[in-house]
Design a protein around this motif. Structure first.
Motif, PDB file in Angstrom:
ATOM      1  N   LYS A 108     145.516   5.240  49.707  1.00 35.90           N
ATOM      2  CA  LYS A 108     145.466   6.378  50.621  1.00 35.90           C
ATOM      3  C   LYS A 108     144.786   7.548  49.918  1.00 35.90           C
ATOM      4  CE  LYS A 108     147.818   4.536  53.986  1.00 35.90           C
ATOM      5  NZ  LYS A 108     147.152   4.144  55.195  1.00 35.90           N
ATOM      6  N   SER A 109     144.014   8.301  50.681  1.00 38.47           N
ATOM      7  CA  SER A 109     143.396   9.499  50.120  1.00 38.47           C
ATOM      8  C   SER A 109     144.471  10.570  49.970  1.00 38.47           C
ATOM      9  CB  SER A 109     142.285  10.005  51.044  1.00 38.47           C
ATOM     10  OG  SER A 109     142.850  10.533  52.229  1.00 38.47           O
ATOM     11  N   GLU A 113     145.150  11.984  53.361  1.00 39.65           N
ATOM     12  CA  GLU A 113     146.033  11.142  54.166  1.00 39.65           C
ATOM     13  C   GLU A 113     147.485  11.293  53.712  1.00 39.65           C
ATOM     14  OE1 GLU A 113     143.639   7.178  55.444  1.00 39.65           O
ATOM     15  OE2 GLU A 113     143.809   7.502  53.269  1.00 39.65           O
ATOM     16  N   HIS A 126     148.949  14.588  54.888  1.00 42.51           N
ATOM     17  CA  HIS A 126     149.308  14.505  56.303  1.00 42.51           C
ATOM     18  C   HIS A 126     150.607  13.713  56.482  1.00 42.51           C
ATOM     19  CE1 HIS A 126     148.821  14.336  60.628  1.00 42.51           C
ATOM     20  NE2 HIS A 126     148.986  13.029  60.561  1.00 42.51           N
TER      21      HIS A 126
END
Length: 75
Positions: free
Chosen positions: A34-35, A38, A41
């Motif tokens: 995951k970035s 991301e 969020h």
């Protein structure tokens, strides 16, 4: 050790004693790729908050691994 198995074992030990929330964050980042955006969020955190948290976790993990390797495997 030459094959890195001592380091790998130390890393496994140190990961096992991390708080669940820290281990979960590392899992999102590295296992699930995951970035940071991301992750921010998903965790309802700011991007800077995620960056800082990851930096702190990696720093604690690196220190634990150093201690473990230098102590011959004992945490």
């Amino acid at each position: 050790d030459e094959d890195g198995s001592g380091y790998a074992e130390a890393l496994r030990e140190c990961l096992s004693v991390l708080p669940d929330s820290d281990r979960s964050l590392l899992n999102l980042r590295y296992a699930h790729r995951k970035s940071r955006a991301e992750m921010a969020h998903m965790r309802k955190m700011s991007l800077d908050g995620i960056k800082s948290q990851l930096r702190r976790i990696r720093s604690r993990l690196a220190e634990c691994v150093r201690r473990c390797v230098n102590a011959g495997g004992a945490l």
